[in-house]
Scaffold this motif. Structure first.
Motif, PDB file in Angstrom:
ATOM      1  N   GLN A   1      37.140  37.927  57.451  1.00  9.70           N
ATOM      2  CA  GLN A   1      37.850  38.264  56.231  1.00  9.70           C
ATOM      3  C   GLN A   1      36.965  39.054  55.284  1.00  9.70           C
ATOM      4  OE1 GLN A   1      40.697  38.335  55.025  1.00  9.70           O
ATOM      5  NE2 GLN A   1      42.007  36.943  56.179  1.00  9.70           N
ATOM      6  N   VAL A   2      37.601  39.853  54.463  1.00 15.90           N
ATOM      7  CA  VAL A   2      36.906  40.672  53.486  1.00 15.90           C
ATOM      8  C   VAL A   2      37.505  40.405  52.119  1.00 15.90           C
ATOM      9  CG1 VAL A   2      36.437  43.021  52.717  1.00 15.90           C
ATOM     10  CG2 VAL A   2      36.343  42.470  55.165  1.00 15.90           C
ATOM     11  N   GLN A   3      36.643  40.280  51.120  1.00 15.08           N
ATOM     12  CA  GLN A   3      37.094  40.108  49.744  1.00 15.08           C
ATOM     13  C   GLN A   3      36.624  41.314  48.925  1.00 15.08           C
ATOM     14  OE1 GLN A   3      35.093  37.415  51.198  1.00 15.08           O
ATOM     15  NE2 GLN A   3      37.048  36.824  52.121  1.00 15.08           N
ATOM     16  N   LEU A   4      37.501  41.770  48.053  1.00 18.01           N
ATOM     17  CA  LEU A   4      37.198  42.899  47.178  1.00 18.01           C
ATOM     18  C   LEU A   4      37.435  42.483  45.736  1.00 18.01           C
ATOM     19  CD1 LEU A   4      39.102  45.671  49.178  1.00 18.01           C
ATOM     20  CD2 LEU A   4      36.645  45.251  49.183  1.00 18.01           C
ATOM     21  N   VAL A   5      36.466  42.786  44.884  1.00 19.03           N
ATOM     22  CA  VAL A   5      36.583  42.444  43.472  1.00 19.03           C
ATOM     23  C   VAL A   5      36.331  43.695  42.635  1.00 19.03           C
ATOM     24  CG1 VAL A   5      35.721  41.039  41.583  1.00 19.03           C
ATOM     25  CG2 VAL A   5      35.845  40.087  43.902  1.00 19.03           C
ATOM     26  N   GLU A   6      37.383  44.124  41.909  1.00 23.92           N
ATOM     27  CA  GLU A   6      37.258  45.295  41.038  1.00 23.92           C
ATOM     28  C   GLU A   6      36.838  44.867  39.640  1.00 23.92           C
ATOM     29  OE1 GLU A   6      41.154  46.340  43.459  1.00 23.92           O
ATOM     30  OE2 GLU A   6      40.315  44.577  42.463  1.00 23.92           O
ATOM     31  N   CYS A  95      41.315  48.774  44.690  1.00 27.47           N
ATOM     32  CA  CYS A  95      40.331  49.168  45.678  1.00 27.47           C
ATOM     33  C   CYS A  95      40.858  48.762  47.055  1.00 27.47           C
ATOM     34  CB  CYS A  95      39.020  48.446  45.377  1.00 27.47           C
ATOM     35  SG  CYS A  95      37.725  48.667  46.583  1.00 27.47           S
ATOM     36  N   LYS A  96      40.601  49.615  48.049  1.00 26.65           N
ATOM     37  CA  LYS A  96      41.023  49.337  49.421  1.00 26.65           C
ATOM     38  C   LYS A  96      39.874  49.627  50.368  1.00 26.65           C
ATOM     39  CE  LYS A  96      44.293  50.962  52.954  1.00 26.65           C
ATOM     40  NZ  LYS A  96      45.352  51.967  53.242  1.00 26.65           N
ATOM     41  N   TYR A 104      42.065  45.969  53.586  1.00 26.43           N
ATOM     42  CA  TYR A 104      41.998  44.891  52.595  1.00 26.43           C
ATOM     43  C   TYR A 104      42.111  45.500  51.206  1.00 26.43           C
ATOM     44  CZ  TYR A 104      39.981  42.647  56.700  1.00 26.43           C
ATOM     45  OH  TYR A 104      39.763  42.180  57.973  1.00 26.43           O
ATOM     46  N   TRP A 105      42.748  44.741  50.316  1.00 31.90           N
ATOM     47  CA  TRP A 105      42.968  45.206  48.948  1.00 31.90           C
ATOM     48  C   TRP A 105      42.324  44.249  47.957  1.00 31.90           C
ATOM     49  CZ3 TRP A 105      45.478  49.732  47.753  1.00 31.90           C
ATOM     50  CH2 TRP A 105      46.216  50.348  48.765  1.00 31.90           C
ATOM     51  N   GLY A 106      41.891  44.816  46.835  1.00 28.20           N
ATOM     52  CA  GLY A 106      41.455  44.005  45.724  1.00 28.20           C
ATOM     53  C   GLY A 106      42.636  43.599  44.865  1.00 28.20           C
TER      54      GLY A 106
END
Length: 115
Positions: A1-6, A95-96, A104-106
């Motif tokens: 899994q990937v996590q994105l934080v803007e 962010c993608k 993955y999306w933020g």
């Protein structure tokens, strides 16, 4: 899994600047494309800019010459420097990250351009 934080969104006057950041964590491959999209109220989510691991970039016509996308591969972070902002740039910016067949999306960060 990937996590994105803007981060980095906010309220700015027309003609002003903002810098958005998006930090990725988790299972990230060597070759990824990281992009910014935006969604204004009542409209579809639109492409803004993209950058590959190698540094190749592409921009929507509406932001060319005003926005610059960059990335720090060591930090798995992508940036969007936004200059000469206009009221029509007001939107939630997302962010993608794309790798292989997965994307993955933020959660998004609000940018409001208003006097």
């Amino acid at each position: 899994q990937v996590q994105l934080v803007e981060s980095g969104g906010g309220l700015v006057q027309p003609g002003g600047s903002l810098r958005l950041s998006c930090a990725a964590s988790g299972s990230i491959s060597r070759n990824t494309a990281m992009a910014w999209y935006r969604q204004a109220p009542g409209k579809e989510r639109d492409f803004v800019a993209i950058i590959t691991t190698g540094g190749s970039t592409n921009y929507a016509d509406s932001v060319k010459g005003r926005f610059t996308i960059s990335r720090d591969n060591a930090k798995n972070t992508v940036y969007l420097q936004m200059n000469s902002l206009k009221p029509e740039d007001t939107a939630v910016y997302y962010c993608k990250l794309s790798q292989g067949f997965s994307s993955y999306w933020g959660q998004g960060t609000q940018v409001t351009v208003s006097s």
